[in-house]
Design an enzyme around this catalytic site. Structure first.
Site, PDB file in Angstrom:
ATOM      1  N   GLU A   1      46.471  50.163  45.780  1.00  0.00           N
ATOM      2  CA  GLU A   1      45.956  51.358  46.458  1.00  0.00           C
ATOM      3  C   GLU A   1      46.652  52.528  45.778  1.00  0.00           C
ATOM      4  O   GLU A   1      47.849  52.754  45.970  1.00  0.00           O
ATOM      5  CB  GLU A   1      46.282  51.315  47.949  1.00  0.00           C
ATOM      6  CG  GLU A   1      45.603  50.190  48.717  1.00  0.00           C
ATOM      7  CD  GLU A   1      44.170  50.514  49.136  1.00  0.00           C
ATOM      8  OE1 GLU A   1      43.654  51.572  48.710  1.00  0.00           O
ATOM      9  OE2 GLU A   1      43.574  49.707  49.868  1.00  0.00           O
TER      10      GLU A   1
ATOM     11  N   GLU B   1      35.765  57.079  47.091  1.00  0.00           N
ATOM     12  CA  GLU B   1      36.649  56.074  46.514  1.00  0.00           C
ATOM     13  C   GLU B   1      35.937  55.251  45.450  1.00  0.00           C
ATOM     14  O   GLU B   1      36.522  54.943  44.405  1.00  0.00           O
ATOM     15  CB  GLU B   1      37.191  55.154  47.610  1.00  0.00           C
ATOM     16  CG  GLU B   1      38.117  54.069  47.098  1.00  0.00           C
ATOM     17  CD  GLU B   1      38.543  53.086  48.180  1.00  0.00           C
ATOM     18  OE1 GLU B   1      39.265  52.124  47.842  1.00  0.00           O
ATOM     19  OE2 GLU B   1      38.137  53.261  49.353  1.00  0.00           O
TER      20      GLU B   1
ATOM     21  N   HIS C   1      34.604  48.647  46.047  1.00  0.00           N
ATOM     22  CA  HIS C   1      33.392  49.181  46.689  1.00  0.00           C
ATOM     23  C   HIS C   1      32.253  49.367  45.675  1.00  0.00           C
ATOM     24  O   HIS C   1      32.277  48.774  44.609  1.00  0.00           O
ATOM     25  CB  HIS C   1      33.735  50.471  47.444  1.00  0.00           C
ATOM     26  CG  HIS C   1      34.980  50.310  48.280  1.00  0.00           C
ATOM     27  ND1 HIS C   1      34.994  49.553  49.427  1.00  0.00           N
ATOM     28  CD2 HIS C   1      36.250  50.752  48.098  1.00  0.00           C
ATOM     29  CE1 HIS C   1      36.216  49.556  49.933  1.00  0.00           C
ATOM     30  NE2 HIS C   1      37.004  50.263  49.142  1.00  0.00           N
TER      31      HIS C   1
ATOM     32  N   HIS D   1      41.890  50.360  44.064  1.00  0.00           N
ATOM     33  CA  HIS D   1      41.425  51.025  45.275  1.00  0.00           C
ATOM     34  C   HIS D   1      42.172  52.335  45.471  1.00  0.00           C
ATOM     35  O   HIS D   1      43.093  52.676  44.735  1.00  0.00           O
ATOM     36  CB  HIS D   1      41.661  50.127  46.501  1.00  0.00           C
ATOM     37  CG  HIS D   1      40.721  48.983  46.601  1.00  0.00           C
ATOM     38  ND1 HIS D   1      39.646  48.957  47.470  1.00  0.00           N
ATOM     39  CD2 HIS D   1      40.688  47.803  45.934  1.00  0.00           C
ATOM     40  CE1 HIS D   1      38.990  47.812  47.336  1.00  0.00           C
ATOM     41  NE2 HIS D   1      39.610  47.089  46.408  1.00  0.00           N
TER      42      HIS D   1
END
Length: 213
Positions: free
Chosen positions: A176, A45, A7, A100
């Site tokens: 993740e 995040e 992101h 992530h």
């Protein structure tokens, strides 16, 4: 080594740019990028992933490993998922890791999982990427992190729908790190000490993967 912090800080304020469709592999398209998730207290995040990536990169650089990032700061837009994959491909990276954190609304859901492209679309998405994913899984487990209780199996979650994995021609995996909506994991992610622990484990995994067998 290419590090891909998920992101970016300005994604949320530029919906037109991040919602445009880009190639995602397997004949599909996906939005350029997303805003990512956050803890219940609002820690985003994108900030977590950028901080961890910088910590990993600093440790690798100190050990003489060349590091390239898919984004240089946490204030920009994107880059799009296809461009992130292109960064690793153009660099002919020995490995690419996308960092992530997840955002399950089930508060008891916790643990990390690692994804790789499956079924593979090229040779590097086969054993090289699965070995990278397993090395990440094993190293984080040995460092005391629990594998996901809600996604994947034994810390591995093969995927066919992630553009950054599908479009890669280099060994690539996506981690993740945990569920940002879980209070215990959120506490780890929002402290420098917690982020350093994630970074140390990811760094060790990369060193193990890159070491001659």
């Amino acid at each position: 080594m290419v590090l891909d912090p998920g992101h970016n800080g300005a994604n949320a304020t530029h919906p037109a740019e991040i919602n445009k469709q880009v190639p995602a592999g397997r004949g599909e398209t996906k939005p350029c990028n997303t805003t990512g998730t956050s803890t219940n207290a609002g820690y985003p995040e994108h900030e977590f992933t950028f901080d961890v990536a910088q910590r990993v990169g600093a440790e690798l650089t100190a050990k003489g490993i060349k590091v390239i990032y898919t984004r240089p700061d946490d204030t920009g837009i994107g880059p799009c998922v296809d461009k992130r994959a292109e960064t690793g491909n153009k660099a002919n990276a020995d490995a690419v890791i996308s960092i992530h954190a997840d955002g399950s609304n089930a508060p008891n859901a916790h643990g990390f999982h690692v994804s790789y492209s499956s079924p593979p679309l090229n040779e590097e998405q086969g054993p090289p990427s699965t070995n990278l994913a397993k090395t990440l899984r094993d190293t984080l487990t040995n460092a005391g992190f629990e594998t996901s209780t809600y996604l994947g199996k034994q810390g591995l979650a093969p995927r066919a729908d992630l553009a950054g994995l599908n479009l890669s021609t280099r060994p690539t995996a996506l981690i993740e790190c945990g569920n940002m909506r879980n209070p215990t994991e959120a506490k780890k992610m929002t402290t420098p000490e917690g982020r350093q622990k994630y970074a140390k484990a990811i760094t060790q995994a990369i060193e193990t993967y890159l070491s001659p067998q």
